[in-house]
Write an enzyme that holds these catalytic residues in place. Structure first.
Site, PDB file in Angstrom:
ATOM      1  N   SER A  52      -0.124 -18.968  -0.158  1.00  0.00           N
ATOM      2  CA  SER A  52      -0.361 -18.636  -1.558  1.00  0.00           C
ATOM      3  C   SER A  52      -1.649 -19.305  -2.026  1.00  0.00           C
ATOM      4  CB  SER A  52       0.852 -19.037  -2.404  1.00  0.00           C
ATOM      5  OG  SER A  52       0.781 -18.476  -3.702  1.00  0.00           O
ATOM      6  N   GLU A  81      -1.398 -11.058   1.554  1.00  0.00           N
ATOM      7  CA  GLU A  81      -0.120 -11.090   0.845  1.00  0.00           C
ATOM      8  C   GLU A  81      -0.423 -11.470  -0.591  1.00  0.00           C
ATOM      9  OE1 GLU A  81       1.837 -13.924  -0.475  1.00  0.00           O
ATOM     10  OE2 GLU A  81       0.037 -15.140  -0.286  1.00  0.00           O
ATOM     11  N   HIS A  84       5.732 -14.404  -0.144  1.00  0.00           N
ATOM     12  CA  HIS A  84       6.594 -14.941  -1.192  1.00  0.00           C
ATOM     13  C   HIS A  84       8.025 -14.402  -1.146  1.00  0.00           C
ATOM     14  CE1 HIS A  84       2.619 -15.932  -2.805  1.00  0.00           C
ATOM     15  NE2 HIS A  84       3.219 -16.831  -3.559  1.00  0.00           N
TER      16      HIS A  84
END
Length: 294
Positions: free
Chosen positions: A106, A197, A265
């Site tokens: 992330s 992502e 996630h």
């Protein structure tokens, strides 16, 4: 670009937990810390528990903790407490004293990209606050990668464009890649298998970030694309999905591409080594690691 081998851990080696991004939920942090502490000697930076607005302490506090872990030759790996936002604020002013692998995903993509720009490998995988909720196979795969042991291929769900290609696996969070375009911390993606992502980004924003990468030239020479989880990225009451938008954008690049890898996630976040060579067989829906950290 070639990526150098990195140090690997053995059980009971020292690793450092730092918080380069946002503040974290303490119970979830303690659960993940227990998983790490069951195998390694874990040093948690005192600064990790700081708070400053939406950050885990001000920039100086967070940078000091990260720099200390980089400089300490007895630390075998650096693990991020969580993502959120803020890691990119630390890049300017860091001293790159030695190659040491970092683990996270992330917002930690900012560190991964800076590592990749220096030719260092790193591990895209669970942060501490996520690790305690991951299934045993994810935990074991994380330990295996940290320790330089081989791991099995990952399986995607859908072929976007067939083809077989190999190259270093680069990338991470799409919004962080778009944000670092034009900075000295953005690596060349030419020849790479690009991993993407994201979370909480509506389809038009995914489109805008991808288009920004394309217009900047960052996607020129990309050998293949693998898409992980795009969680909570749907537009309410829309007649289209984020997956459809991404398929159209990625498919137009004309390279082998695969979607649906269990990375990001979602409930499962399988770790992979960034900077290590992989073989993407989009038709067979597999991503096979050819190298590890070492």
């Amino acid at each position: 670009m070639s990526f150098q081998s990195m140090p690997v851990l053995s059980p009971n080696d020292r690793l450092a937990v730092v918080a380069p991004s946002g503040p974290f939920d303490r119970p979830r942090f303690e659960q993940g810390l227990a998983v790490l502490s069951g195998r390694y000697h874990v040093e948690v930076a005192d600064e990790a528990f700081s708070r400053h607005r939406y950050l885990a302490g001000d920039d100086h506090t967070r940078r000091v903790a990260l720099q200390r872990a980089l400089d300490d030759g007895s630390i075998g790996a650096i693990v991020a407490a969580r993502g959120g936002y803020g890691a990119m604020r630390l890049l300017q002013g860091l001293t790159w004293s030695r190659p040491v692998p970092v683990l996270g995903f992330s917002d930690v993509t900012a560190l991964h990209l800076a590592w990749q720009a220096r030719g260092w490998r790193s591990i895209h995988g669970p942060v501490v606050t996520q690790l305690g909720s991951q299934p045993p196979d994810v935990v074991e795969r994380t330990f295996a990668l940290l320790e330089g042991r081989p791991v099995s291929p990952l399986q995607g769900t859908n072929t976007v464009r067939s083809g077989l290609v190999s190259g270093p696996l680069l990338g991470g969070n799409l919004s962080l890649l778009a944000s670092l375009v034009g900075s000295p911390f953005m690596p060349s993606l030419s020849g790479a298998v690009l991993l993407l992502e994201d979370v909480g980004e509506r389809p038009y924003r995914l489109d805008r970030m991808w288009t920004h990468l394309a217009l900047s030239g960052a996607l020129s020479g990309v050998a293949g694309v693998v898409l992980g989880e795009f969680t909570d990225c749907e537009e309410k009451d829309a007649a289209f999905s984020s997956a459809e938008v991404l398929r159209e954008l990625v498919g137009a690049l004309g390279v082998p591409a695969l979607e649906g890898l269990p990375i990001g996630h979602g409930a499962i976040n399988q770790p992979v080594v960034l900077g290590a060579r992989v073989r993407l067989d989009a038709g067979a829906r597999t991503l096979e690691p050819l190298e590890g950290l070492a």
